[in-house]
Scaffold this active site. Structure first.
Site, short mmCIF file in Angstrom:
data_model
loop_
_atom_site.label_atom_id
_atom_site.label_comp_id
_atom_site.label_asym_id
_atom_site.label_seq_id
_atom_site.Cartn_x
_atom_site.Cartn_y
_atom_site.Cartn_z
N LYS A 1 0.84 -1.20 0.00
CA LYS A 1 0.00 0.00 0.00
C LYS A 1 0.87 1.25 0.00
O LYS A 1 1.50 1.59 1.00
CB LYS A 1 -0.93 0.05 1.22
N GLY B 1 6.59 4.90 8.26
CA GLY B 1 5.79 6.12 8.29
C GLY B 1 5.95 6.80 9.64
O GLY B 1 6.97 6.63 10.32
N GLU C 1 3.12 8.08 15.03
CA GLU C 1 1.71 8.06 15.40
C GLU C 1 0.96 6.88 14.75
O GLU C 1 0.26 6.12 15.42
CB GLU C 1 1.12 9.40 14.95
N ILE C 2 1.11 6.73 13.44
CA ILE C 2 0.42 5.63 12.75
C ILE C 2 1.07 4.29 13.13
O ILE C 2 0.38 3.27 13.26
CB ILE C 2 0.42 5.83 11.22
N GLU D 1 9.23 1.27 10.88
CA GLU D 1 10.31 2.26 10.65
C GLU D 1 9.66 3.62 10.77
O GLU D 1 8.86 4.00 9.92
CB GLU D 1 10.92 2.09 9.26
N CYS E 1 13.46 10.74 7.12
CA CYS E 1 13.43 10.24 8.51
C CYS E 1 14.82 10.33 9.13
O CYS E 1 14.94 10.41 10.35
CB CYS E 1 12.93 8.81 8.53
N GLU F 1 9.89 15.95 15.45
CA GLU F 1 10.30 15.77 14.05
C GLU F 1 9.57 16.81 13.21
O GLU F 1 8.35 16.88 13.22
CB GLU F 1 9.93 14.37 13.57
P1 NAD Z 1 2.23 8.43 7.58
O1 NAD Z 1 2.39 7.66 8.84
O2 NAD Z 1 1.26 9.53 7.53
O3 NAD Z 1 1.82 7.42 6.40
C1 NAD Z 1 2.59 6.29 6.06
C2 NAD Z 1 1.70 5.27 5.37
O4 NAD Z 1 0.72 4.81 6.29
C3 NAD Z 1 0.93 5.82 4.18
O5 NAD Z 1 0.86 4.82 3.18
C4 NAD Z 1 -0.43 6.08 4.77
O6 NAD Z 1 -1.45 6.07 3.80
C5 NAD Z 1 -0.56 4.91 5.71
N1 NAD Z 1 -1.56 5.07 6.76
C6 NAD Z 1 -2.11 6.21 7.25
N2 NAD Z 1 -3.02 5.94 8.20
C7 NAD Z 1 -3.04 4.60 8.34
C8 NAD Z 1 -3.75 3.70 9.18
N3 NAD Z 1 -4.65 4.12 10.09
N4 NAD Z 1 -3.51 2.37 9.06
C9 NAD Z 1 -2.60 1.93 8.17
N5 NAD Z 1 -1.90 2.72 7.34
C10 NAD Z 1 -2.12 4.04 7.43
O7 NAD Z 1 3.69 8.90 7.16
P2 NAD Z 1 4.05 9.86 5.95
O8 NAD Z 1 3.51 11.22 6.23
O9 NAD Z 1 3.69 9.20 4.67
O10 NAD Z 1 5.65 9.84 6.04
C11 NAD Z 1 6.35 10.65 6.93
C12 NAD Z 1 6.78 9.88 8.16
O11 NAD Z 1 7.43 8.66 7.80
C13 NAD Z 1 7.82 10.64 8.99
O12 NAD Z 1 7.50 10.51 10.35
C14 NAD Z 1 9.12 9.90 8.69
O13 NAD Z 1 10.12 10.00 9.67
C15 NAD Z 1 8.66 8.51 8.52
N6 NAD Z 1 9.61 7.74 7.75
C16 NAD Z 1 10.38 6.81 8.39
C17 NAD Z 1 11.33 6.09 7.68
C18 NAD Z 1 12.17 5.06 8.34
O14 NAD Z 1 12.70 4.21 7.64
N7 NAD Z 1 12.31 5.07 9.66
C19 NAD Z 1 11.49 6.32 6.30
C20 NAD Z 1 10.70 7.28 5.69
C21 NAD Z 1 9.75 7.98 6.41
#
Ligand code: NAD
Ligand code: MN
Length: 476
Positions: free
Chosen positions: A174, A227, A230-231, A249, A283, A380
């Site tokens: 997804k 992501g 929070e999620i 992650e 990230c 962040e």
């Molecule tokens: P996000 O958590 O908003 O979304 C990530 C994914 O989760 C998206 O595909 C989103 O559609 C999905 N999602 C949203 N709500 C959901 C739910 N209730 N259940 C399941 N899936 C759901 O993150 P973002 O805004 O896309 O990305 C930014 C964040 O990602 C930052 O906090 C960043 O640090 C983190 N990130 C971490 C890494 C790592 O490897 N540690 C790498 C890249 C980004």
């Protein structure tokens, strides 16, 4: 270029059951350039069930040699499409085209690495005390749900999909709603390269609409998520019901530590891109800089000079280093952080404004005098903002570094070997680099301590995470 704009289920394009779509906006121009079908819960069920069938009916039991061959074919196919993948990534998230091409290559490299890993990932024989013969098996899990963010859409999709498939699982991928195109292309190309139908499904759609259904589906055995924290927390909670495996992650607030004995000029020149690359939407961004006091002023001067040289603008140009932010709302979030910094009396050494009238651009911003309790220090930001602070004492600096709830990445600059080793042991972080800013290597484990995550992507560690370990004892 024609866009793939439907769901990719069972090797074919399907319209979503609800008929809903998501509009795609080019962040550099603010123009709508396409529309993609958005999956709903019934599409999730269909995709997971078909992935499960594909697992039981062939992928699970395919010979390692054949699975290797298919994954190498996928890698070759991706390499033939690097330009197209790069262009799509640039269009949907505003990533500078040179970076987008490099990341398409990184995705292909992932498939090469894990194609090779299929036949090199083994169990053990164990000399148990009662005699007999004891061995371990690494077995696939079934359906893996891979949920990925918009900041590095293609490489992260690849670095989850490739090891999960190599380990014998089927994957429902997804992508984030802002960045479905390269994930759909991955599904299409992998299938064209010989991946059997159903082994990789791609479900564009919003996380709030289908996330829960995907995570709680009884046939999903593991959720691999990248992501926000929070999620990630929500996914871990939902997964706890069925004791599903999760790898997470999540966010970061990574330190960049510069000692006076380092080649600090090189550190100052290279450090802006360690936080501003991908317009800070990284990230691993080194968003908190700790600089030893005796070099603080000249360091900041050099850092700012290097920042001002960064080419911010049109992502279609190969010389561009920083494109726009991904969306108007992401920029608004960052601007709120900047307003908070102003209220708190932080000093803006450069940046803080919008450099172009059109597109979601934001200047790289350097802040001094950020208080340890300020939002810009603790949270962040996920935008092009760095806070630089001087330090006098190594032990106190390390306490400040480790006060963060995050622990993803970081850099240490020193030419003193014992200090480098001491500090790299002390920093609570899953990934560190000494006299460098690199965080990601396909061959090495990547992931966080504390609230930056759980489990590891990449390297052979990822193969462990996509398998169950079974122990078998044979009596004499
Ligand atoms: P996000 O958590 O908003 O979304 C990530 C994914 O989760 C998206 O595909 C989103 O559609 C999905 N999602 C949203 N709500 C959901 C739910 N209730 N259940 C399941 N899936 C759901 O993150 P973002 O805004 O896309 O990305 C930014 C964040 O990602 C930052 O906090 C960043 O640090 C983190 N990130 C971490 C890494 C790592 O490897 N540690 C790498 C890249 C980004
Ligand atoms: Mn988000």
């Amino acid at each position: 270029m024609t866009l793939s704009d439907k769901l990719f289920i069972d090797g074919t394009w399907r319209k979503s059951a609800s008929g809903r779509t998501t509009k795609l906006v080019n962040p550099a121009t603010e123009e709508v350039f396409g529309e993609v079908e958005a999956a709903d819960v019934s599409d999730v069920n269909m995709a997971v069930e078909s992935a499960h069938r594909a697992w039981e009916s062939g992928w699970r039991d395919m010979t390692p040699g054949k699975r290797t061959e298919i994954l190498f074919n996928v890698a070759r196919k991706l390499r033939e499409h690097i330009e197209e993948l790069g262009q799509l990534e640039m269009l949907q998230i505003g990533k500078p085209v040179s970076d987008a091409r490099d990341e398409a290559g990184l995705g292909a490299r992932c498939f090469e690495y894990y194609a090779g890993a299929v036949t090199k990932f083994c169990g053990q024989t164990v000399p148990v005390s009662r005699g007999g013969f004891d061995f371990t098996l690494r077995q696939s899990m079934g359906v893996v749900a891979a949920i990925v963010p918009w900041n590095f859409p293609f490489p992260i999709a690849a670095w989850k999909t490739a090891p999960a498939l190599a380990a014998g699982n089927c994957v429902v991928l997804k992508p984030a709603s802002l960045s479905p195109l390269t994930a759909l292309k991955l599904g299409e190309l992998a299938h064209a390269a010989g991946l059997p139908s159903g082994v990789l499904q791609v479900l564009p759609g919003s996380g709030s609409a289908i996330g829960d259904a995907l995570v709680t589906h009884p046939l999903v055995r593991k959720v691999s998520f990248t992501g926000s924290t929070e999620i990630g927390r929500r996914i871990m909670e939902l997964a706890s019901r069925d004791i599903k495996r999760v790898s997470l992650e999540l966010g970061g607030k990574s330190p960049n530590i510069v000692f006076a004995d380092a080649d600090w000029e090189r550190a100052a020149e290279s450090s802006p891109m360690s936080v501003f690359a991908n317009t800070g939407q990284d990230c691993c961004a080194r968003s908190r800089m700790f600089v030893e006091r005796s070099i603080f002023e000249p360091f900041v001067e050099k850092f700012v000079a290097a920042t001002k040289k960064l080419v911010v603008g049109d992502p279609t140009k190969t010389e561009t280093q920083l494109g726009p932010m991904v969306s108007a709302s992401q920029r608004a979030i960052v601007e709120e952080f900047l307003a908070d910094a102003r209220r708190r009396g932080s000093k803006f050494v450069c940046g803080g404004g919008r450099p172009h009238p059109k597109g979601y651009y934001l200047e790289p911003t350097v802040l001094l005098d950020v208080g340890k309790e300020d939002r810009c220090w603790k949270e962040e930001i996920f935008g092009p903002v760095v806070a630089i602070t001087p330090f006098d004492d190594e032990a106190q600096m390390l306490r400040d570094v480790n006060a963060s709830p995050y622990g993803l990445s970081g850099s240490i600059w020193t030419n003193n070997l014992s200090r480098a080793l001491r500090v790299s042991r002390a920093v609570q972080s899953g990934v560190l680099s000494i006299n460098s800013h690199s965080s990601v290597h396909v061959e090495a484990p990547f992931g966080g301590f504390k609230q930056s995550g759980l489990g590891r992507d990449l390297g052979m560690a990822a193969m462990e995470g996509y398998t169950e370990m079974k122990n078998v004892y044979v009596g004499e």
